[in-house]
Write an enzyme that holds these catalytic residues in place. Sequence first.
Site, PDB file in Angstrom:
ATOM      1  N   SER A  81     -54.756   0.123 -31.362  1.00 27.21           N
ATOM      2  CA  SER A  81     -55.953   0.610 -30.664  1.00 27.21           C
ATOM      3  C   SER A  81     -56.247  -0.077 -29.341  1.00 27.21           C
ATOM      4  O   SER A  81     -57.169   0.334 -28.632  1.00 27.21           O
ATOM      5  CB  SER A  81     -57.174   0.490 -31.577  1.00 27.21           C
ATOM      6  N   LYS A  84     -56.539   2.163 -26.381  1.00 30.82           N
ATOM      7  CA  LYS A  84     -57.785   2.849 -26.013  1.00 30.82           C
ATOM      8  C   LYS A  84     -58.361   2.321 -24.696  1.00 30.82           C
ATOM      9  O   LYS A  84     -59.149   3.018 -24.046  1.00 30.82           O
ATOM     10  CB  LYS A  84     -58.817   2.704 -27.133  1.00 30.82           C
ATOM     11  N   SER A 136     -63.882   1.966 -32.124  1.00 34.05           N
ATOM     12  CA  SER A 136     -62.459   2.308 -32.122  1.00 34.05           C
ATOM     13  C   SER A 136     -62.203   3.656 -32.784  1.00 34.05           C
ATOM     14  O   SER A 136     -61.218   3.846 -33.502  1.00 34.05           O
ATOM     15  CB  SER A 136     -61.642   1.217 -32.831  1.00 34.05           C
TER      16      SER A 136
END
Length: 370
Positions: A81, A84, A136
């Site tokens: 993640s 991101k 997230s």
Amino acid sequence: MWTKTVPVTALIAAISLTSGTAHAEPQTPVGGEALGSRGLVSPQGVKKPPKTKATSYVIADVNTGQVLAAKDAHGRYLPASTLKALTALTLIPKLDKNRKIRPSHNACNQEGTAVGLTPKGTYKVDDLFKGLMMSSGNDAAMALAETNGGLAKTMREMNAEAKRLQANDTVAKTPSGLDKPGQSSSAYDLALFARAGLANPDFTRYISTKTANFPAPGGHYQISNHNKLLWRYPGMVGVKNGWTSKAQGSFVGAATRGGHTIVVSIMRHEGYFWEEVAKLLDWGFSVRGKVTPVGQLVDPLPAGLPAPQQQVSAPATRVTPAPQPPLLDTAASKQTDYTRTVGSVVIGGGLLFGLIWLGYGIRRRRRSRF
């Protein structure tokens, strides 16, 4: 001066980027010769950085761009993640944060960590970015990509943004960071993302917000930032952490003290990394401005400018960056983590695993924890 644990044949050289050919490799790693080492490179005259179980890391001064220490800075690993951060960097300038959208069933049903979008809800783009960077949310990532004109368009733009930032180790295949064959990034690139993001007030606002009310049909619920150091580390600004069972732990974060900001990025950490990251930040603050840097976080390319040609008049000594580990594609194709977060409720992967084997018929799905 800097020391090294793997032989490096020259001091930091001028950056020599790829030629115009699509698959040419740089003669010098982006950021300097020393950053091509797979081992630890750190300055002389001070104690070495604290030990960490991370396979790869970078410690840098955001203000000057100086890389203070690094290990396998350009090694390519699954980013989870932390990718991101690139999604936010790419889409924040393109989307009106006050625009209201109703997410698709596809977005709401994304695997892994979720902020809890529902097709019956209406959300501002601003809410979706909070869900992306605080909780997230893989559902928020897909909703933003669809709002931007679709997944294919968004992935093209994310990869173009990575090239503009000179984050050449990064190949984005998903807006969420869920493992997918061919996807990769590096500790160096994550530090570039953090530095670019901290120059954007909206990006900084999203990553530094600890808690926020998130819309729900008929009301709202509270979401919390997954970056534990926002509560524990003095001056912590935030950025992004990530985990999948195959990528293992990854993190990029920045903190500010006395008007200076230090960024630490780590990749492929086998366990609980928060205390180690805090010690790496402490080390960065302690040596900043006192040592010769081992490399440099390069500046983004001007918009619309192609990558510069290789400097043939003064070729640099070649240092081969760390090769992409064979785990990248095989790990992505076998991702089997089960953890899912909706709002502030976390269902542990171990519990779901046990339920599967007890015959409760829970369908196996790929998951990311953060």
